[in-house]
Design a protein around this motif. Sequence first.
Motif, PDB file in Angstrom:
ATOM      1  N   HIS A  88       0.797  -1.229   0.000  1.00  0.00           N
ATOM      2  CA  HIS A  88       0.000   0.000   0.000  1.00  0.00           C
ATOM      3  C   HIS A  88       0.830   1.278   0.000  1.00  0.00           C
ATOM      4  O   HIS A  88       0.341   2.305  -0.432  1.00  0.00           O
ATOM      5  N   GLY A  89       2.018   1.238   0.580  1.00  0.00           N
ATOM      6  CA  GLY A  89       2.661   2.511   0.909  1.00  0.00           C
ATOM      7  C   GLY A  89       3.847   2.908   0.045  1.00  0.00           C
ATOM      8  O   GLY A  89       4.802   3.478   0.553  1.00  0.00           O
ATOM      9  N   VAL A  90       3.781   2.663  -1.256  1.00  0.00           N
ATOM     10  CA  VAL A  90       4.946   2.978  -2.086  1.00  0.00           C
ATOM     11  C   VAL A  90       5.042   4.491  -2.289  1.00  0.00           C
ATOM     12  O   VAL A  90       4.072   5.135  -2.676  1.00  0.00           O
ATOM     13  N   ASP A  91       6.210   5.048  -1.988  1.00  0.00           N
ATOM     14  CA  ASP A  91       6.324   6.503  -2.117  1.00  0.00           C
ATOM     15  C   ASP A  91       7.616   6.945  -2.797  1.00  0.00           C
ATOM     16  O   ASP A  91       8.063   8.069  -2.605  1.00  0.00           O
ATOM     17  N   LEU A 113       0.288   0.263  -4.434  1.00  0.00           N
ATOM     18  CA  LEU A 113      -0.443   1.531  -4.368  1.00  0.00           C
ATOM     19  C   LEU A 113       0.563   2.623  -4.040  1.00  0.00           C
ATOM     20  O   LEU A 113       1.477   2.419  -3.244  1.00  0.00           O
ATOM     21  N   LEU A 114       0.392   3.769  -4.639  1.00  0.00           N
ATOM     22  CA  LEU A 114       1.244   4.905  -4.311  1.00  0.00           C
ATOM     23  C   LEU A 114       0.617   5.669  -3.153  1.00  0.00           C
ATOM     24  O   LEU A 114      -0.593   5.934  -3.156  1.00  0.00           O
ATOM     25  N   GLN A 115       1.433   5.977  -2.168  1.00  0.00           N
ATOM     26  CA  GLN A 115       0.918   6.677  -0.985  1.00  0.00           C
ATOM     27  C   GLN A 115       1.009   8.183  -1.182  1.00  0.00           C
ATOM     28  O   GLN A 115       2.080   8.725  -1.461  1.00  0.00           O
ATOM     29  N   VAL A 116      -0.125   8.831  -1.011  1.00  0.00           N
ATOM     30  CA  VAL A 116      -0.181  10.282  -1.161  1.00  0.00           C
ATOM     31  C   VAL A 116      -0.341  10.921   0.209  1.00  0.00           C
ATOM     32  O   VAL A 116      -1.126  10.451   1.047  1.00  0.00           O
ATOM     33  N   HIS A 117       0.405  11.967   0.421  1.00  0.00           N
ATOM     34  CA  HIS A 117       0.330  12.686   1.697  1.00  0.00           C
ATOM     35  C   HIS A 117      -0.821  13.689   1.643  1.00  0.00           C
ATOM     36  O   HIS A 117      -0.762  14.672   0.927  1.00  0.00           O
ATOM     37  N   ILE A 118      -1.883  13.406   2.408  1.00  0.00           N
ATOM     38  CA  ILE A 118      -3.046  14.309   2.387  1.00  0.00           C
ATOM     39  C   ILE A 118      -3.272  14.990   3.731  1.00  0.00           C
ATOM     40  O   ILE A 118      -4.029  15.946   3.830  1.00  0.00           O
ATOM     41  N   ALA A 119      -2.617  14.484   4.790  1.00  0.00           N
ATOM     42  CA  ALA A 119      -2.881  15.002   6.133  1.00  0.00           C
ATOM     43  C   ALA A 119      -2.126  16.306   6.383  1.00  0.00           C
ATOM     44  O   ALA A 119      -1.202  16.654   5.661  1.00  0.00           O
ATOM     45  N   LYS A 120      -2.554  16.985   7.433  1.00  0.00           N
ATOM     46  CA  LYS A 120      -1.891  18.243   7.795  1.00  0.00           C
ATOM     47  C   LYS A 120      -0.560  17.991   8.509  1.00  0.00           C
ATOM     48  O   LYS A 120       0.353  18.784   8.425  1.00  0.00           O
ATOM     49  N   GLU A 121      -0.502  16.869   9.234  1.00  0.00           N
ATOM     50  CA  GLU A 121       0.720  16.604  10.000  1.00  0.00           C
ATOM     51  C   GLU A 121       1.918  16.456   9.074  1.00  0.00           C
ATOM     52  O   GLU A 121       1.811  15.913   7.984  1.00  0.00           O
ATOM     53  N   GLU A 122       3.027  16.922   9.555  1.00  0.00           N
ATOM     54  CA  GLU A 122       4.277  16.719   8.829  1.00  0.00           C
ATOM     55  C   GLU A 122       4.731  15.290   9.059  1.00  0.00           C
ATOM     56  O   GLU A 122       4.920  14.868  10.179  1.00  0.00           O
ATOM     57  N   THR A 123       4.872  14.524   8.004  1.00  0.00           N
ATOM     58  CA  THR A 123       5.538  13.236   8.149  1.00  0.00           C
ATOM     59  C   THR A 123       6.434  13.064   6.940  1.00  0.00           C
ATOM     60  O   THR A 123       6.273  13.734   5.935  1.00  0.00           O
ATOM     61  N   LYS A 124       7.341  12.134   7.057  1.00  0.00           N
ATOM     62  CA  LYS A 124       8.254  11.899   5.956  1.00  0.00           C
ATOM     63  C   LYS A 124       7.558  11.139   4.827  1.00  0.00           C
ATOM     64  O   LYS A 124       8.053  11.081   3.731  1.00  0.00           O
ATOM     65  N   PHE A 125       6.433  10.504   5.160  1.00  0.00           N
ATOM     66  CA  PHE A 125       5.882   9.528   4.230  1.00  0.00           C
ATOM     67  C   PHE A 125       4.800  10.096   3.326  1.00  0.00           C
ATOM     68  O   PHE A 125       4.009  10.931   3.708  1.00  0.00           O
ATOM     69  N   GLY A 126       4.774   9.605   2.135  1.00  0.00           N
ATOM     70  CA  GLY A 126       3.742   9.980   1.188  1.00  0.00           C
ATOM     71  C   GLY A 126       4.214  11.043   0.208  1.00  0.00           C
ATOM     72  O   GLY A 126       5.064  11.865   0.512  1.00  0.00           O
ATOM     73  N   LEU A 127       3.628  10.991  -0.979  1.00  0.00           N
ATOM     74  CA  LEU A 127       4.003  11.889  -2.068  1.00  0.00           C
ATOM     75  C   LEU A 127       3.057  13.077  -2.101  1.00  0.00           C
ATOM     76  O   LEU A 127       1.884  12.950  -1.757  1.00  0.00           O
TER      77      LEU A 127
END
Length: 221
Positions: A88-91, A113-127
Amino acid sequence: MAVHKQAYLEINNELTGRQVTLVAVSKTKPVEAILELYELGHRDFGENYVQEIVDKAEKLPKDIRWHFIGHLQTNKVKYIADFIHLIHGVDSFRLLKEVNKQATKYNRKIECLLQVHIAKEETKFGLDENELQEILNEEEIKSLKNISISGLMGMASFTENLQVVRDEFARLHNIFTKIQKQDPAFRILSMGMSSDYKVAIEEGSNMVRIGSLLFGERTYK
Ligand SMILES: *Cc1c(COP(=O)(O)O)cnc(C)c1O
């Protein structure tokens, strides 16, 4: 240590009618708990840690569809490539190439699946959206015959404010449908967890990842 059987039956019922796949997130939970759901007919299980998913896959029935939902390090792809059903988390493009390489060794095609960063929190993960497009536009991608990019995955902000969550899911769904118009292989939108899966489905999710509602709270590691 029992699973919440009643909750499982209700959620499963709710999702089956809407053609939404339930991934039961079993991280940190023992194989006995997984077997309880297995015996009720469940086959899709999600894990976050490579060592844990490898150990569990060895001990459990071979017809389980294992989903890797955590952050996958490139150097660990080799441990799961022979059995993983969906990552699920390919970035990164680098990770896609490694999945392709390892899948080739086993003569398999691995869905990602490509992981997209949609949340407000800063994380390293997701495109972000640009990075996502860059990957999809890579010339080399067509030569990766042993992977299939089957859709997107995302996690909403950690907040009680469901309107914020709803807006984030709607945005991801919007990105998803745009890509889907050009690529029919794009068919999975993995979004929604215990606290927000209902909102996620209303906003177009067709795969939810639910842990604590089924297995109880985790004592974190
Ligand atoms: C742990 C986890 C879940 C499940 O979370 P619950 O709140 O227990 O349903 C879903 N998705 C990801 C990526 C996770 O890490």
